[in-house]
Design a protein around this motif. Sequence first.
Motif, PDB file in Angstrom:
ATOM      1  N   GLU A 162       0.842  -1.193   0.000  1.00 19.60           N
ATOM      2  CA  GLU A 162       0.000   0.000   0.000  1.00 19.60           C
ATOM      3  C   GLU A 162       0.875   1.239   0.000  1.00 19.60           C
ATOM      4  N   GLY A 163       0.392   2.273  -0.630  1.00 19.94           N
ATOM      5  CA  GLY A 163       1.101   3.542  -0.693  1.00 19.94           C
ATOM      6  C   GLY A 163       0.154   4.605  -1.220  1.00 19.94           C
ATOM      7  N   LEU A 164       0.667   5.775  -1.480  1.00 25.81           N
ATOM      8  CA  LEU A 164      -0.165   6.884  -1.933  1.00 25.81           C
ATOM      9  C   LEU A 164       0.205   7.325  -3.353  1.00 25.81           C
ATOM     10  N   TYR A 165      -0.810   7.805  -4.054  1.00 23.10           N
ATOM     11  CA  TYR A 165      -0.621   8.368  -5.393  1.00 23.10           C
ATOM     12  C   TYR A 165      -1.181   9.779  -5.435  1.00 23.10           C
ATOM     13  N   LEU A 166      -0.538  10.615  -6.238  1.00 22.88           N
ATOM     14  CA  LEU A 166      -1.017  11.969  -6.490  1.00 22.88           C
ATOM     15  C   LEU A 166      -1.548  12.027  -7.915  1.00 22.88           C
ATOM     16  N   ALA A 167      -2.750  12.579  -8.068  1.00 21.60           N
ATOM     17  CA  ALA A 167      -3.346  12.753  -9.389  1.00 21.60           C
ATOM     18  C   ALA A 167      -3.495  14.248  -9.656  1.00 21.60           C
ATOM     19  N   VAL A 168      -2.799  14.740 -10.673  1.00 26.39           N
ATOM     20  CA  VAL A 168      -2.815  16.177 -10.964  1.00 26.39           C
ATOM     21  C   VAL A 168      -3.356  16.407 -12.375  1.00 26.39           C
ATOM     22  N   LEU A 182       5.851  15.050  -1.051  1.00 27.74           N
ATOM     23  CA  LEU A 182       5.076  16.163  -0.508  1.00 27.74           C
ATOM     24  C   LEU A 182       5.911  17.043   0.408  1.00 27.74           C
ATOM     25  N   ASP A 183       6.920  16.475   1.047  1.00 30.73           N
ATOM     26  CA  ASP A 183       7.738  17.292   1.949  1.00 30.73           C
ATOM     27  C   ASP A 183       8.700  18.201   1.189  1.00 30.73           C
ATOM     28  N   LYS A 184       8.733  18.062  -0.139  1.00 30.65           N
ATOM     29  CA  LYS A 184       9.589  18.928  -0.951  1.00 30.65           C
ATOM     30  C   LYS A 184       8.787  19.993  -1.707  1.00 30.65           C
ATOM     31  N   GLU A 185       7.460  19.922  -1.586  1.00 30.53           N
ATOM     32  CA  GLU A 185       6.605  20.873  -2.280  1.00 30.53           C
ATOM     33  C   GLU A 185       5.931  21.798  -1.266  1.00 30.53           C
ATOM     34  N   LYS A 186       5.325  22.876  -1.777  1.00 31.49           N
ATOM     35  CA  LYS A 186       4.618  23.819  -0.910  1.00 31.49           C
ATOM     36  C   LYS A 186       3.297  24.246  -1.549  1.00 31.49           C
ATOM     37  N   ASN A 187       2.345  24.529  -0.657  1.00 35.17           N
ATOM     38  CA  ASN A 187       1.093  25.195  -1.046  1.00 35.17           C
ATOM     39  C   ASN A 187       0.261  24.424  -2.074  1.00 35.17           C
ATOM     40  N   LEU A 188       0.235  23.122  -1.963  1.00 37.70           N
ATOM     41  CA  LEU A 188      -0.667  22.335  -2.794  1.00 37.70           C
ATOM     42  C   LEU A 188      -2.043  22.286  -2.126  1.00 37.70           C
ATOM     43  N   LEU A 203      -1.865   7.103   8.722  1.00 32.18           N
ATOM     44  CA  LEU A 203      -1.468   8.321   8.018  1.00 32.18           C
ATOM     45  C   LEU A 203      -1.803   9.612   8.754  1.00 32.18           C
ATOM     46  N   VAL A 204      -2.551   9.518   9.842  1.00 34.94           N
ATOM     47  CA  VAL A 204      -2.961  10.732  10.565  1.00 34.94           C
ATOM     48  C   VAL A 204      -1.775  11.638  10.903  1.00 34.94           C
ATOM     49  N   PRO A 205      -0.687  11.101  11.478  1.00 34.02           N
ATOM     50  CA  PRO A 205       0.458  11.990  11.795  1.00 34.02           C
ATOM     51  C   PRO A 205       1.080  12.634  10.554  1.00 34.02           C
ATOM     52  N   ASN A 259       6.420   9.549  -2.910  1.00 30.91           N
ATOM     53  CA  ASN A 259       7.549   8.777  -2.373  1.00 30.91           C
ATOM     54  C   ASN A 259       8.091   9.283  -1.044  1.00 30.91           C
ATOM     55  N   ASP A 260       7.286  10.005  -0.286  1.00 34.65           N
ATOM     56  CA  ASP A 260       7.766  10.429   1.027  1.00 34.65           C
ATOM     57  C   ASP A 260       8.060   9.216   1.905  1.00 34.65           C
ATOM     58  N   LYS A 261       9.081   9.335   2.724  1.00 39.44           N
ATOM     59  CA  LYS A 261       9.497   8.239   3.585  1.00 39.44           C
ATOM     60  C   LYS A 261       8.385   7.844   4.562  1.00 39.44           C
TER      61      LYS A 261
END
Length: 303
Positions: A162-168, A182-188, A203-205, A259-261
């Motif tokens: 299991e993991g997460l995907y971003l759809a843009v 996500l930790d390398k981007e801002k203001n999404l 995933l709450v934290p 791909n965040d850790k």
Amino acid sequence: MELTELVYFTTIAHTGNMSRAAAKLKVSQPALSVAIRKLERDLDMPLFVRANNTIMLNAAGKRAVVFADNILNQVNEMRQFYRAYGERNTAATLAFTDPGPMRLVVPFFQKYCTQTKISSLQLHSDSEVGQTLEEKKADGVVCLAGPRKNKKDFEKTSVAKEGLYLAVPKDHYLAKRKYIRLDKEKNLDLAVLAEDGAYAQYLVPFWEKFSKRHKIAIYKDYEAFKKAALENPHQPLVLSRLARRYYQEDYGRVIMPINDKGLSVLYYLVYLKNNAECLFPILHWAKTRENTLLNVIRPYSNM
């Protein structure tokens, strides 16, 4: 020596009469005589005393009845055991701490493994795993982690990744990326599908941390999530790997892994060691390349 010969022999011995034995077995007396002669030839020993149209066991015959009865009793016990064994292994109950793997695993077995009837049970969290198995409410549990106590009584095997995907949107500045952190981007401005389950709790934290960098709207209901996606076609979406596979929609967007850790996890099938036989078809699937949910190449198991 054949079982039929032993059945004919013991029936004659216990009825004490050829005609009664033939009637009980629903065969002809000549057929009985042929079977008894074959048995005597095989043992190289006469078993009856024949005189004046009567037939009686001799000393060897009386001993042979004991052997034959024991053999037939064991055959009957074996048949009963494997009849019960077969019935026990044609049904299994799987509990899930997340809807994602449940939606994909259960239909797979219902369609392709028709010899085993799978029923499902939804748990609220991984903390229920040990009690559910010990109280035999389920034969196995698909969860993120196994029981915290009595670990020696349990076994587990990985069944899904299991993991997460971003759809843009296709015209979004991230659309040409192969993956994103996500930790390398801002203001999404993110719409996140986080249906109730162990992974959503896990995933709450992360969402609390990412909310300092991004605007995040959490949707626990898929229909509400889909409605938001359609009403705002420019908004980036976040959903899990298994949810994406189940719903099979791209929402008119380009999809890439996040791909965040720490976001990628494995689901495990956890079960009591002494209950492995009941889960044989499921374990066989989980441990071979037929299991595409794990997203890794595995050699075929020797199970």
